[in-house]
Design a protein around this motif. Sequence first.
Motif, PDB file in Angstrom:
ATOM      1  N   ARG A  46       0.825  -1.212   0.000  1.00  0.00           N
ATOM      2  CA  ARG A  46       0.000   0.000   0.000  1.00  0.00           C
ATOM      3  C   ARG A  46       0.855   1.257   0.000  1.00  0.00           C
ATOM      4  N   LYS A  47       0.285   2.309  -0.549  1.00  0.00           N
ATOM      5  CA  LYS A  47       0.923   3.619  -0.474  1.00  0.00           C
ATOM      6  C   LYS A  47       0.503   4.261   0.843  1.00  0.00           C
ATOM      7  N   PRO A  48       1.413   4.962   1.499  1.00  0.00           N
ATOM      8  CA  PRO A  48       1.014   5.620   2.739  1.00  0.00           C
ATOM      9  C   PRO A  48       0.028   6.763   2.473  1.00  0.00           C
ATOM     10  N   VAL A  49      -0.878   6.954   3.425  1.00  0.00           N
ATOM     11  CA  VAL A  49      -1.819   8.070   3.365  1.00  0.00           C
ATOM     12  C   VAL A  49      -1.061   9.357   3.670  1.00  0.00           C
ATOM     13  N   THR A  50      -0.152   9.279   4.643  1.00  0.00           N
ATOM     14  CA  THR A  50       0.707  10.411   4.982  1.00  0.00           C
ATOM     15  C   THR A  50       2.137   9.916   5.136  1.00  0.00           C
ATOM     16  N   ALA A  51       3.076  10.797   4.833  1.00  0.00           N
ATOM     17  CA  ALA A  51       4.496  10.516   5.015  1.00  0.00           C
ATOM     18  C   ALA A  51       5.165  11.804   5.466  1.00  0.00           C
ATOM     19  N   VAL A  52       5.809  11.768   6.624  1.00  0.00           N
ATOM     20  CA  VAL A  52       6.442  12.957   7.191  1.00  0.00           C
ATOM     21  C   VAL A  52       7.845  12.598   7.630  1.00  0.00           C
ATOM     22  N   LEU A  53       8.805  13.444   7.284  1.00  0.00           N
ATOM     23  CA  LEU A  53      10.180  13.258   7.738  1.00  0.00           C
ATOM     24  C   LEU A  53      10.554  14.442   8.612  1.00  0.00           C
ATOM     25  N   ASP A  54      11.138  14.151   9.762  1.00  0.00           N
ATOM     26  CA  ASP A  54      11.620  15.185  10.671  1.00  0.00           C
ATOM     27  C   ASP A  54      13.005  14.753  11.152  1.00  0.00           C
ATOM     28  N   TYR A  55      13.847  15.712  11.433  1.00  0.00           N
ATOM     29  CA  TYR A  55      15.171  15.415  11.955  1.00  0.00           C
ATOM     30  C   TYR A  55      15.640  16.603  12.800  1.00  0.00           C
ATOM     31  N   PRO A  56      16.616  16.398  13.670  1.00  0.00           N
ATOM     32  CA  PRO A  56      16.978  17.423  14.647  1.00  0.00           C
ATOM     33  C   PRO A  56      17.245  18.810  14.070  1.00  0.00           C
TER      34      PRO A  56
END
Length: 163
Positions: free
Chosen positions: A150-160
């Motif tokens: 499945r494709k994600p509904v949401t995708a978020v990347l965070d880093y310091p």
Amino acid sequence: MKRTLILVRHGKSSWEQVSLADRERPLAARGLRDAPLMGGRLAREGVRPDLILSSPACRALSTARLLAHELGYPVGKIAIDDRLYESDVETLLGVMGELADELMSVLLVGHDPEFTALAHGFSRGIVRMPTCAVARFTFDAPSWSSVPSRKPVTAVLDYPKQG
């Protein structure tokens, strides 16, 4: 059914003791600072994992413990899976496919380049996961074994250094 997968690359590791085996390398001062920072960000966003699963490597497990503390997750309940250390995308997908379906939110702590490759497979916009990066995906999936297709509904990347 919404399922949340959170991939966390371990914090910056120390290379001060060159004689240590790779698995035994601890977090550097930056890793010790960044892991609670990222855990705090997740906590403020209301993230409450049902399971934290970590690589057995010292730097990954230390990252998992620092995140757990910030998230109010019992440190003693962190699960360790050897397959999260020196693995590949297929192995990581296999670990995900074995997750119990009653778990709705799972946080995995592991290593690069495998975590970047997995995150990139879910979202082409993620091409690099710096140390202590957090990639969070939400899937509309009836089971964990169905997530890879499945494709994600949401995708978020965070880093310091991002925020």
